[in-house]
Design a protein around this motif. Structure first.
Motif, PDB file in Angstrom:
ATOM      1  N   GLY A  88     112.518 124.545  68.172  1.00 30.48           N
ATOM      2  CA  GLY A  88     112.012 124.583  69.541  1.00 30.48           C
ATOM      3  C   GLY A  88     111.780 126.001  70.041  1.00 30.48           C
ATOM      4  N   LYS A  89     112.650 126.900  69.635  1.00 27.14           N
ATOM      5  CA  LYS A  89     112.500 128.307  70.029  1.00 27.14           C
ATOM      6  C   LYS A  89     111.275 128.931  69.363  1.00 27.14           C
ATOM      7  N   ILE A  90     111.058 128.576  68.108  1.00 25.93           N
ATOM      8  CA  ILE A  90     109.889 129.089  67.384  1.00 25.93           C
ATOM      9  C   ILE A  90     108.600 128.585  68.028  1.00 25.93           C
ATOM     10  N   LEU A  91     108.552 127.295  68.355  1.00 26.79           N
ATOM     11  CA  LEU A  91     107.348 126.726  68.979  1.00 26.79           C
ATOM     12  C   LEU A  91     107.057 127.380  70.326  1.00 26.79           C
ATOM     13  N   THR A  92     108.109 127.593  71.116  1.00 27.33           N
ATOM     14  CA  THR A  92     107.932 128.183  72.443  1.00 27.33           C
ATOM     15  C   THR A  92     107.416 129.607  72.340  1.00 27.33           C
ATOM     16  N   GLN A  93     107.987 130.384  71.448  1.00 27.84           N
ATOM     17  CA  GLN A  93     107.562 131.780  71.292  1.00 27.84           C
ATOM     18  C   GLN A  93     106.117 131.866  70.795  1.00 27.84           C
ATOM     19  N   MET A  94     105.757 130.989  69.886  1.00 31.85           N
ATOM     20  CA  MET A  94     104.394 131.019  69.356  1.00 31.85           C
ATOM     21  C   MET A  94     103.378 130.581  70.404  1.00 31.85           C
ATOM     22  N   SER A  95     103.686 129.543  71.154  1.00 31.51           N
ATOM     23  CA  SER A  95     102.764 129.097  72.200  1.00 31.51           C
ATOM     24  C   SER A  95     102.544 130.192  73.236  1.00 31.51           C
ATOM     25  N   ALA A  96     103.629 130.835  73.662  1.00 30.74           N
ATOM     26  CA  ALA A  96     103.506 131.902  74.649  1.00 30.74           C
ATOM     27  C   ALA A  96     102.637 133.038  74.110  1.00 30.74           C
ATOM     28  N   PHE A  97     102.806 133.371  72.838  1.00 29.10           N
ATOM     29  CA  PHE A  97     102.004 134.412  72.189  1.00 29.10           C
ATOM     30  C   PHE A  97     100.519 134.058  72.237  1.00 29.10           C
ATOM     31  N   TRP A  98     100.187 132.837  71.847  1.00 29.14           N
ATOM     32  CA  TRP A  98      98.778 132.435  71.775  1.00 29.14           C
ATOM     33  C   TRP A  98      98.174 132.243  73.164  1.00 29.14           C
ATOM     34  N   PHE A  99      98.934 131.682  74.112  1.00 25.22           N
ATOM     35  CA  PHE A  99      98.410 131.553  75.477  1.00 25.22           C
ATOM     36  C   PHE A  99      97.941 132.914  75.991  1.00 25.22           C
ATOM     37  N   LYS A 100      98.753 133.941  75.753  1.00 22.67           N
ATOM     38  CA  LYS A 100      98.426 135.292  76.210  1.00 22.67           C
ATOM     39  C   LYS A 100      97.158 135.804  75.535  1.00 22.67           C
ATOM     40  N   LYS A 101      97.027 135.540  74.239  1.00 17.92           N
ATOM     41  CA  LYS A 101      95.877 136.015  73.474  1.00 17.92           C
ATOM     42  C   LYS A 101      94.565 135.373  73.922  1.00 17.92           C
ATOM     43  N   MET A 102      94.652 134.194  74.538  1.00 16.32           N
ATOM     44  CA  MET A 102      93.443 133.439  74.881  1.00 16.32           C
ATOM     45  C   MET A 102      93.129 133.437  76.374  1.00 16.32           C
ATOM     46  N   GLU A 103      93.869 134.200  77.160  1.00 17.34           N
ATOM     47  CA  GLU A 103      93.722 134.145  78.618  1.00 17.34           C
ATOM     48  C   GLU A 103      92.312 134.460  79.108  1.00 17.34           C
ATOM     49  N   ASP A 104      91.599 135.325  78.406  1.00 22.63           N
ATOM     50  CA  ASP A 104      90.248 135.664  78.861  1.00 22.63           C
ATOM     51  C   ASP A 104      89.220 134.592  78.480  1.00 22.63           C
ATOM     52  N   ILE A 105      89.612 133.686  77.576  1.00 30.72           N
ATOM     53  CA  ILE A 105      88.740 132.564  77.223  1.00 30.72           C
ATOM     54  C   ILE A 105      88.959 131.399  78.173  1.00 30.72           C
ATOM     55  N   VAL A 106      90.230 131.076  78.425  1.00 36.11           N
ATOM     56  CA  VAL A 106      90.572 129.965  79.320  1.00 36.11           C
ATOM     57  C   VAL A 106      91.992 130.168  79.840  1.00 36.11           C
ATOM     58  N   GLY A 107      92.244 129.739  81.054  1.00 33.79           N
ATOM     59  CA  GLY A 107      93.584 129.816  81.616  1.00 33.79           C
ATOM     60  C   GLY A 107      94.505 128.782  80.979  1.00 33.79           C
ATOM     61  N   ILE A 148      88.561 129.547  70.759  1.00 36.95           N
ATOM     62  CA  ILE A 148      89.987 129.792  70.505  1.00 36.95           C
ATOM     63  C   ILE A 148      90.258 129.777  69.003  1.00 36.95           C
ATOM     64  N   TYR A 149      89.736 128.789  68.311  1.00 38.30           N
ATOM     65  CA  TYR A 149      89.967 128.687  66.868  1.00 38.30           C
ATOM     66  C   TYR A 149      89.444 129.927  66.141  1.00 38.30           C
ATOM     67  N   LYS A 150      88.238 130.364  66.497  1.00 38.70           N
ATOM     68  CA  LYS A 150      87.644 131.515  65.802  1.00 38.70           C
ATOM     69  C   LYS A 150      88.460 132.784  66.047  1.00 38.70           C
ATOM     70  N   ARG A 151      88.904 132.995  67.278  1.00 41.78           N
ATOM     71  CA  ARG A 151      89.711 134.183  67.558  1.00 41.78           C
ATOM     72  C   ARG A 151      91.061 134.099  66.847  1.00 41.78           C
TER      73      ARG A 151
END
Length: 294
Positions: free
Chosen positions: A55-74, A192-195
């Motif tokens: 669960g900790k791994i999933l949470t950290q990874m999601s937070a990482f990717w959400f940040k990386k994609m913020e300029d594409i979509v909120g 998102i997939y391409k980035r």
């Protein structure tokens, strides 16, 4: 590392909103509290044993990717720090640390948004039968794990808990979501997939496919749930990639392969998992995290 793993949460004083295969979700009035447990599912069946720290791994990874994609979509993420959560969460800070997200409430779209860059899993099975995936005709001569000329959007229904999602075509998606929203989620999902694929490539990982979920907040289309985790994606080690066969992975395909070796009908109850399978699965999740995030 947590030796036992967190199987479930029940926080007195907090309103339980829903219990999924992995996540326990609590209703905090204007927000939701999403807690990623260490449960793991395969073939839509939740295993009896947890995968420690998952669960900790999933949470950290999601937070990482959400940040990386913020300029594409909120997205729906407000914070992963329990210090930012409402005061009623404070008694449970220890359990929430590292594995929870405070998120905006959204109205989920009733479609799973899957992007495939490679032929694997159900996409490969569909291609073998019909030379098409979700109504998209593909060239003859492709093999298992073949890289596609361009990533494709292959949505599915969102089935009730315990049932299998069903592939749908773009036209069927438009009938559910409308033409405009369908066009938006396809454009965003592919971007998102391409980035993500470029970022993962630098870490020696191929993202074969991934699943995303979207929701609406005040008419705004945003990402919800998780993003680009080993639970929602196929991560392959680039160095070991060979077209024409199944691939080694950093996701739960290792667990699926083990379960397929058993005489199990893929219905509850789940078989007992040996300690070696549990720990090897955890190692694969952790390796993906180390390569991508740390």
């Amino acid at each position: 590392m947590e030796k036992m793993g967190l199987i479930k949460t029940r926080f007195e004083g907090l309103k339980l909103f829903s219990v999924g295969k992995v996540r326990d979700i609590y209703d905090l009035d204007t927000h939701l509290l999403i807690v990623a447990t260490d449960r793991i599912s395969a073939f839509d069946v939740v295993m009896r044993e947890p995968i420690p720290d998952k669960g900790k791994i999933l949470t950290q990874m999601s937070a990482f990717w959400f940040k990386k994609m913020e300029d594409i979509v909120g997205n729906h993420l407000v914070s992963t720090d329990p210090a930012d959560y409402p005061s009623q969460c404070e008694p449970y800070r220890k359990d929430l640390e590292g594995r929870s997200m405070l998120v905006r409430k959204a109205s989920p779209l009733p479609v799973e948004c899957i992007v495939r860059g490679y032929l694997s899993g159900s996409g490969w099975q569909d291609y073998r039968m019909k030379k098409a995936v979700s109504g998209i005709r593909l060239p003859d001569g492709l093999k298992e794990s073949s890289k596609l000329a361009e990533p494709i959007f292959t949505p599915t229904t969102k089935a009730p808990e315990g049932e299998h999602d069903s592939p749908i075509t773009r036209k069927e998606t438009e009938d559910i979501l409308g033409v405009e929203n369908t066009g938006k989620i396809i454009e965003i999902s592919l971007a998102i997939y391409k980035r993500a694929s470029k970022i993962a490539d630098q870490a020696g990982i191929i993202i074969a496919d991934t699943k995303m979920e979207f929701g609406l907040v005040d008419g705004e289309l945003i990402l919800i749930d998780e993003l680009l985790t080993p639970d929602s994606s196929r991560f392959w080690p680039k160095a070991d990639y060979v077209e024409g066969r199944p691939q080694k992975s950093f996701d739960k395909q290792f667990l699926r392969d083990y379960l397929l070796s058993l005489s199990w009908n893929q219905k509850p109850p789940a078989p007992q998992l040996p300690d070696a399978i549990i720990m090897k699965t955890r190692e694969k999740y952790e390796e993906a995290l180390k390569r991508l995030v740390t």
